[in-house]
Design a protein around this motif. Structure first.
Motif, PDB file in Angstrom:
ATOM      1  N   GLN A   1       6.781  -1.244  -8.255  1.00 37.79           N
ATOM      2  CA  GLN A   1       6.448  -2.611  -7.858  1.00 37.79           C
ATOM      3  C   GLN A   1       7.590  -3.571  -8.189  1.00 37.79           C
ATOM      4  O   GLN A   1       7.888  -4.470  -7.412  1.00 37.79           O
ATOM      5  CB  GLN A   1       5.157  -3.060  -8.524  1.00 37.79           C
ATOM      6  CG  GLN A   1       3.947  -2.404  -7.936  1.00 37.79           C
ATOM      7  CD  GLN A   1       2.735  -2.464  -8.826  1.00 37.79           C
ATOM      8  OE1 GLN A   1       2.785  -2.977  -9.934  1.00 37.79           O
ATOM      9  NE2 GLN A   1       1.626  -1.923  -8.358  1.00 37.79           N
ATOM     10  N   MET A   2       8.223  -3.385  -9.320  1.00 34.50           N
ATOM     11  CA  MET A   2       9.322  -4.276  -9.705  1.00 34.50           C
ATOM     12  C   MET A   2      10.585  -4.023  -8.886  1.00 34.50           C
ATOM     13  O   MET A   2      11.290  -4.962  -8.528  1.00 34.50           O
ATOM     14  CB  MET A   2       9.640  -4.106 -11.200  1.00 34.50           C
ATOM     15  CG  MET A   2       8.641  -4.744 -12.114  1.00 34.50           C
ATOM     16  SD  MET A   2       8.705  -6.536 -12.032  1.00 34.50           S
ATOM     17  CE  MET A   2       7.144  -6.894 -11.294  1.00 34.50           C
ATOM     18  N   PHE A   3      10.875  -2.746  -8.588  1.00 35.38           N
ATOM     19  CA  PHE A   3      12.153  -2.429  -7.964  1.00 35.38           C
ATOM     20  C   PHE A   3      12.089  -2.227  -6.454  1.00 35.38           C
ATOM     21  O   PHE A   3      13.124  -2.218  -5.798  1.00 35.38           O
ATOM     22  CB  PHE A   3      12.775  -1.194  -8.620  1.00 35.38           C
ATOM     23  CG  PHE A   3      13.150  -1.438 -10.051  1.00 35.38           C
ATOM     24  CD1 PHE A   3      14.121  -2.367 -10.379  1.00 35.38           C
ATOM     25  CD2 PHE A   3      12.513  -0.761 -11.069  1.00 35.38           C
ATOM     26  CE1 PHE A   3      14.457  -2.607 -11.692  1.00 35.38           C
ATOM     27  CE2 PHE A   3      12.845  -0.987 -12.395  1.00 35.38           C
ATOM     28  CZ  PHE A   3      13.821  -1.920 -12.707  1.00 35.38           C
ATOM     29  N   ILE A   4      10.899  -2.050  -5.895  1.00 39.91           N
ATOM     30  CA  ILE A   4      10.786  -1.881  -4.443  1.00 39.91           C
ATOM     31  C   ILE A   4       9.944  -2.989  -3.821  1.00 39.91           C
ATOM     32  O   ILE A   4      10.349  -3.608  -2.845  1.00 39.91           O
ATOM     33  CB  ILE A   4      10.201  -0.497  -4.087  1.00 39.91           C
ATOM     34  CG1 ILE A   4      11.172   0.601  -4.499  1.00 39.91           C
ATOM     35  CG2 ILE A   4       9.904  -0.408  -2.602  1.00 39.91           C
ATOM     36  CD1 ILE A   4      10.658   1.993  -4.251  1.00 39.91           C
ATOM     37  N   PHE A   5       8.759  -3.250  -4.390  1.00 42.71           N
ATOM     38  CA  PHE A   5       7.844  -4.173  -3.729  1.00 42.71           C
ATOM     39  C   PHE A   5       8.313  -5.626  -3.793  1.00 42.71           C
ATOM     40  O   PHE A   5       8.263  -6.321  -2.789  1.00 42.71           O
ATOM     41  CB  PHE A   5       6.425  -4.050  -4.302  1.00 42.71           C
ATOM     42  CG  PHE A   5       5.460  -4.966  -3.635  1.00 42.71           C
ATOM     43  CD1 PHE A   5       5.093  -4.757  -2.321  1.00 42.71           C
ATOM     44  CD2 PHE A   5       4.953  -6.067  -4.291  1.00 42.71           C
ATOM     45  CE1 PHE A   5       4.216  -5.609  -1.665  1.00 42.71           C
ATOM     46  CE2 PHE A   5       4.072  -6.926  -3.646  1.00 42.71           C
ATOM     47  CZ  PHE A   5       3.706  -6.694  -2.348  1.00 42.71           C
ATOM     48  N   VAL A   6       8.734  -6.094  -4.948  1.00 45.46           N
ATOM     49  CA  VAL A   6       9.159  -7.509  -5.053  1.00 45.46           C
ATOM     50  C   VAL A   6      10.343  -7.801  -4.134  1.00 45.46           C
ATOM     51  O   VAL A   6      10.308  -8.783  -3.393  1.00 45.46           O
ATOM     52  CB  VAL A   6       9.441  -7.905  -6.522  1.00 45.46           C
ATOM     53  CG1 VAL A   6      10.060  -9.280  -6.595  1.00 45.46           C
ATOM     54  CG2 VAL A   6       8.162  -7.860  -7.341  1.00 45.46           C
ATOM     55  N   PRO A   7      11.398  -6.956  -4.107  1.00 42.74           N
ATOM     56  CA  PRO A   7      12.468  -7.244  -3.138  1.00 42.74           C
ATOM     57  C   PRO A   7      12.011  -7.173  -1.686  1.00 42.74           C
ATOM     58  O   PRO A   7      12.445  -7.973  -0.865  1.00 42.74           O
ATOM     59  CB  PRO A   7      13.512  -6.150  -3.420  1.00 42.74           C
ATOM     60  CG  PRO A   7      13.264  -5.752  -4.830  1.00 42.74           C
ATOM     61  CD  PRO A   7      11.790  -5.879  -5.029  1.00 42.74           C
ATOM     62  N   SER A   8      11.103  -6.248  -1.357  1.00 43.40           N
ATOM     63  CA  SER A   8      10.638  -6.173   0.029  1.00 43.40           C
ATOM     64  C   SER A   8       9.758  -7.372   0.372  1.00 43.40           C
ATOM     65  O   SER A   8       9.730  -7.822   1.524  1.00 43.40           O
ATOM     66  CB  SER A   8       9.873  -4.883   0.268  1.00 43.40           C
ATOM     67  OG  SER A   8       8.660  -4.869  -0.442  1.00 43.40           O
ATOM     68  N   MET A   9       9.045  -7.914  -0.604  1.00 40.80           N
ATOM     69  CA  MET A   9       8.216  -9.088  -0.384  1.00 40.80           C
ATOM     70  C   MET A   9       9.100 -10.293  -0.078  1.00 40.80           C
ATOM     71  O   MET A   9       8.798 -11.088   0.812  1.00 40.80           O
ATOM     72  CB  MET A   9       7.363  -9.334  -1.638  1.00 40.80           C
ATOM     73  CG  MET A   9       6.300 -10.338  -1.475  1.00 40.80           C
ATOM     74  SD  MET A   9       5.162 -10.368  -2.876  1.00 40.80           S
ATOM     75  CE  MET A   9       6.216 -10.349  -4.275  1.00 40.80           C
ATOM     76  N   VAL A  10      10.181 -10.423  -0.783  1.00 37.50           N
ATOM     77  CA  VAL A  10      11.113 -11.517  -0.542  1.00 37.50           C
ATOM     78  C   VAL A  10      11.828 -11.321   0.789  1.00 37.50           C
ATOM     79  O   VAL A  10      12.064 -12.283   1.512  1.00 37.50           O
ATOM     80  CB  VAL A  10      12.108 -11.639  -1.724  1.00 37.50           C
ATOM     81  CG1 VAL A  10      13.186 -12.646  -1.422  1.00 37.50           C
ATOM     82  CG2 VAL A  10      11.373 -12.010  -2.992  1.00 37.50           C
TER      83      VAL A  10
ATOM     84  N   MET B   1       0.826  -1.207   0.000  1.00 38.06           N
ATOM     85  CA  MET B   1       0.000   0.000   0.000  1.00 38.06           C
ATOM     86  C   MET B   1       0.861   1.257   0.000  1.00 38.06           C
ATOM     87  O   MET B   1       0.519   2.241  -0.652  1.00 38.06           O
ATOM     88  CB  MET B   1      -0.960  -0.025   1.179  1.00 38.06           C
ATOM     89  CG  MET B   1      -1.979  -1.146   1.050  1.00 38.06           C
ATOM     90  SD  MET B   1      -3.235  -1.137   2.291  1.00 38.06           S
ATOM     91  CE  MET B   1      -4.223   0.224   1.752  1.00 38.06           C
ATOM     92  N   ILE B   2       1.985   1.220   0.703  1.00 36.42           N
ATOM     93  CA  ILE B   2       2.898   2.367   0.691  1.00 36.42           C
ATOM     94  C   ILE B   2       3.477   2.565  -0.700  1.00 36.42           C
ATOM     95  O   ILE B   2       3.555   3.692  -1.208  1.00 36.42           O
ATOM     96  CB  ILE B   2       4.007   2.187   1.748  1.00 36.42           C
ATOM     97  CG1 ILE B   2       3.414   2.318   3.150  1.00 36.42           C
ATOM     98  CG2 ILE B   2       5.142   3.182   1.547  1.00 36.42           C
ATOM     99  CD1 ILE B   2       4.357   1.931   4.268  1.00 36.42           C
ATOM    100  N   VAL B   3       3.882   1.481  -1.349  1.00 35.68           N
ATOM    101  CA  VAL B   3       4.422   1.570  -2.713  1.00 35.68           C
ATOM    102  C   VAL B   3       3.357   2.101  -3.668  1.00 35.68           C
ATOM    103  O   VAL B   3       3.647   2.934  -4.528  1.00 35.68           O
ATOM    104  CB  VAL B   3       4.967   0.192  -3.171  1.00 35.68           C
ATOM    105  CG1 VAL B   3       5.220   0.156  -4.659  1.00 35.68           C
ATOM    106  CG2 VAL B   3       6.240  -0.136  -2.414  1.00 35.68           C
TER     107      VAL B   3
END
Length: 146
Positions: free
Chosen positions: A135-144, A23-25
């Motif tokens: 989403q590609m550069f912040i969210f996916v790495p933070s999800m992992v 949601m922040i992203v």
């Protein structure tokens, strides 16, 4: 013992932190695209709050796709990097197609001679592009990372 897990809100098996980051992203995508458009001189329309809300909802849809893909492809025996690659391999294609389709539609709307509709399309195209990049550069790495 009350039976409540002490790590509950941000524990290892919880997706709450991931949802908050998503949601922040999404919010950053909306605010960032509006800031960039304002900086380059694109006028804001009177309904820009509703356009930003619609853009935020589109961003949340992509976040859901990425989270679902990550949770369905998660293999705890593999390293973190392999889980990230699997997420981008399956979910990344889906949100790329969604983003490309939305961009094509909204960029076609830029050529409509109605000023309000043109402004809406420019704002939505900027939100879609910014959301995809974040989403590609912040969210996916933070999800992992979570």
């Amino acid at each position: 013992s009350s039976g409540i897990n002490a790590e509950w809100p941000f524990g290892r098996d919880s997706n709450i932190l991931t949802m908050i980051i998503g949601m922040i992203v999404s919010g950053l995508a909306v605010v960032g695209s509006s800031g960039i458009l304002g900086f380059i001189g694109v006028p804001a329309m009177s309904l820009s709050v509703l356009v930003q809300l619609a853009g935020f909802i589109l961003c949340i849809g992509n976040i859901y796709i990425l989270m679902f893909t990550f949770n369905s492809r998660l293999d705890t025996d593999k390293p973190v990097e392999d889980n990230m690659v699997a997420t981008i391999e399956f979910g990344g294609h889906a949100i790329f197609v969604i983003t490309a389709t939305l961009l094509c539609g909204f960029l076609c709307g830029v050529y409509v001679p109605i000023p309000g509709f043109r402004s809406l399309c420019v704002q939505m195209a900027a939100i879609c592009l910014m959301a995809f990049l974040l989403q590609m550069f912040i969210f996916v790495p933070s999800m992992v990372w979570n």
